[in-house]
Scaffold this motif. Structure first.
Motif, PDB file in Angstrom:
ATOM      1  N   SER A   1       0.835  -1.210   0.000  1.00 33.60           N
ATOM      2  CA  SER A   1       0.000   0.000   0.000  1.00 33.60           C
ATOM      3  C   SER A   1       0.862   1.249   0.000  1.00 33.60           C
ATOM      4  O   SER A   1       0.573   2.222  -0.704  1.00 33.60           O
ATOM      5  CB  SER A   1      -0.930  -0.003   1.223  1.00 33.60           C
TER       6      SER A   1
ATOM      7  N   LEU B   1       2.225   1.869  -3.458  1.00 32.43           N
ATOM      8  CA  LEU B   1       1.203   2.422  -4.352  1.00 32.43           C
ATOM      9  C   LEU B   1       1.075   3.936  -4.161  1.00 32.43           C
ATOM     10  O   LEU B   1       1.081   4.701  -5.137  1.00 32.43           O
ATOM     11  CB  LEU B   1      -0.144   1.750  -4.094  1.00 32.43           C
TER      12      LEU B   1
ATOM     13  N   HIS C   1      -2.304  -1.959  -6.985  1.00 31.47           N
ATOM     14  CA  HIS C   1      -1.292  -2.279  -5.974  1.00 31.47           C
ATOM     15  C   HIS C   1      -0.131  -3.060  -6.582  1.00 31.47           C
ATOM     16  O   HIS C   1       1.046  -2.735  -6.354  1.00 31.47           O
ATOM     17  CB  HIS C   1      -1.915  -3.077  -4.825  1.00 31.47           C
TER      18      HIS C   1
ATOM     19  N   ALA D   1       1.871  -1.093  -9.314  1.00 31.65           N
ATOM     20  CA  ALA D   1       2.713  -0.029  -8.750  1.00 31.65           C
ATOM     21  C   ALA D   1       4.111  -0.549  -8.436  1.00 31.65           C
ATOM     22  O   ALA D   1       5.106   0.175  -8.600  1.00 31.65           O
ATOM     23  CB  ALA D   1       2.063   0.544  -7.492  1.00 31.65           C
TER      24      ALA D   1
END
Length: 543
Positions: A82, A85, A173, A176
């Motif tokens: 996360s 991202l 996610h 990225a």
């Protein structure tokens, strides 16, 4: 003298042997780093020897480590992915987005279509063909998000949640990770003049030490992830190809057949790698998109056309409404193991493939701006993956809701789901043709991952040379197939898959470090540019 970051004028201390070789040893290492070549071969040999001679022990160790990571570090994987991202989005949308990956007047080497075709082909492989239908069918039977929403298994609402989860696992996610690694490596290579290797991204904090043991360790980790991750995918791909040949021609589903498929696929991938990016890899990537378009068009027209067209927009909206909270969610009941089986597995898989796909993205992205790579790459790749999932997964879900029991097929044999979905459309004249096309696609998509992986490994061994020696491309191309074959014979593919996920843990630390290094580097460049401007203004006659 203009103020310039001290590492801009770096000189590579360990260069590949490039002089005309005289002895057999010099000829063997011509064009590559002897240290990296020897270490990489020793690493692979030791791993294979241990796995083959101690299969039960090796599989137990790899599976145990994987289980420990899922149980104890699931929160860490969630936080890292996360965070990556959000960092990637910030880089692409910030003022640094206008920086060009190369000289300020350079333009992209490849067209947008060719760039996307190669990026998508290298990154996806056979994964989407294997999971795009099977995964939503399995999620429909139960998952924590259905439990939290009070949704019953097997119904329309369950299908919507299942597609949302599948898109989450193949969405922003994961992409990225690939994009930011590719962007960072391209920045340090084409804008800073450092070798196209993972170690180069650590130069702002390690300096010349990247040419020592630390740099070797980082690049060996990249080779490990690339080689074993690709070999595992080859094992999955040939099992699905074997299933297709069994469905069409009655071929036996056996290890012998799969070894034959590995040999043929590896030879084609090696020939493609030897031809280079601008020829074999580019040509195959274009054909991947064309073949996929034919299969998608068939499913769209022969299947529930109106349902699929509406599902695409609806599913994207559903994904956008949930992907942030889903990305930050950790299972409060880890004993049920669902998050470890799915989300943590996927995050580990994306991370383990990060060095390979990221380096290949860097290889094809020279001349593009940071924003073009981030925004263009993430949006095009994500929307492409979503289109794939909606057309193929949506068709499977619709058939399941209509009474065709594909869920049982998925539970019994994942490799047959694709073929039973095509059969379930009841277009008799096209069933075998589309099954043949799907099998060809499995082979083609894998080849473009395998040849890209071979090229990346050889690029690392040659200390960043984008056109590494052809002899090493042949050695590692054939070696990749041989590795998969040996592990298949030893029954080690499952343990190898676990080992690949474990390899994601150390690379996640490298990923965090290179993200910091990128921020440090672009700020140094910005300060250097500001001081250069001030010196120009202060020079005599500047007014």
């Amino acid at each position: 003298m203009p103020a310039t970051p001290h590492w801009l004028h770096n000189k590579n201390k360990e260069t590949p042997v490039s002089v005309r070789p005289n002895s057999p040893l010099e000829r063997w290492f011509a064009g590559v780093s002897p240290t990296m070549a020897i270490a990489s071969i020793a690493m692979v040999f030791a791993f294979v020897l241990f796995t083959v001679t101690n299969a039960d022990l090796a599989n137990g160790l790899y599976s145990g480590a994987k289980a420990w990571i899922e149980r104890s570090l699931g929160w860490y994987y969630v936080a890292v992915v996360s965070g990556v991202l959000f960092f990637t989005c910030w880089v692409g949308l910030s003022r640094f987005g206008n920086l060009r990956l190369g000289k300020d007047d350079e333009r992209p080497e490849f067209s947008n279509y060719s760039w996307f075709a190669m990026l998508f082909s290298a990154a996806v492989g056979t994964g989407l063909l294997f999971w795009s239908i099977a995964e939503p069918l399995m999620h429909m039977q139960g998952n924590p998000f259905m439990e939290m929403a009070g949704v019953e298994a097997g119904g329309v609402e369950a299908a919507q949640v299942a597609l949302r989860i599948t898109m989450f696992h193949w969405g922003l996610h994961g992409w990225a990770i690939y994009i930011i690694v590719g962007l960072i490596l391209a920045y340090f290579t084409y804008r800073r003049g450092l070798p196209l290797t993972v170690r180069s991204a650590l130069y702002p904090i390690l300096g010349e030490r990247i040419h020592g043991p630390i740099g070797h360790a980082v690049d060996l980790l990249a080779i490990f992830s690339t080689l074993f991750g690709t070999a595992t995918t080859l094992g999955l791909g040939v099992s699905q190809m074997n299933a297709g040949l069994s469905y069409m021609f009655g071929w036996e589903v056996s290890v012998g057949t799969q070894l034959l498929l590995i040999a043929v696929t590896s030879i084609v991938a090696t020939l493609s790698a030897v031809s280079g990016v601008g020829r074999g890899i580019l040509w195959l990537s274009h054909w991947n998109i064309r073949l996929s378009s034919v299969l998608f068009l068939f499913l769209l027209l022969a299947g529930p056309t109106v349902f699929l067209l509406g599902l695409y927009a609806t599913s994207i909206g559903d994904y956008l409404a949930h992907f942030v909270p889903m990305g930050l969610w950790t299972d409060p009941q880890p004993e049920r193991q669902w998050q470890g089986w799915w989300t943590i597995f996927y995050w580990g898989w994306w991370l383990s493939w990060g060095p390979f796909v990221g380096m290949f993205i860097a290889r094809i992205s020279r001349g593009r701006t940071v924003r073009q790579v981030v925004v263009g790459g993430m949006l095009s790749a994500t929307l492409g993956a979503f289109l794939w999932i909606v057309i193929m997964g949506g068709t499977g879900v619709h058939l399941q809701l209509s009474g065709v029991d594909l869920a049982s097929v998925a539970n019994n044999d994942l490799t047959m789901v694709l073929y039973k979905t095509i059969e379930g459309l009841s277009v008799e004249w096209a069933t075998m043709a589309m099954a043949a096309l799907a099998t060809l696609m499995i082979a083609s998509w894998f080849v473009t991952s395998a040849d890209s992986a071979t090229l990346v490994i050889c690029t690392i061994l040659s200390m960043g040379n984008p056109n590494p020696p052809r002899s090493y491309r042949v050695i590692w191309g054939i070696g990749l197939g041989a590795l998969a074959a040996v592990l298949l014979l030893a029954g080690g593919l499952q343990g190898l898959q676990a080992a690949t996920i474990v390899a994601a843990l150390p690379f996640s630390l490298v990923l965090l470090l290179i993200c910091y290094c990128l921020v440090k580097a672009v700020h140094e460049e910005e300060r250097a540019a500001s001081m250069n401007s001030l010196e120009v203004l202060a020079a005599p006659g500047s007014r």
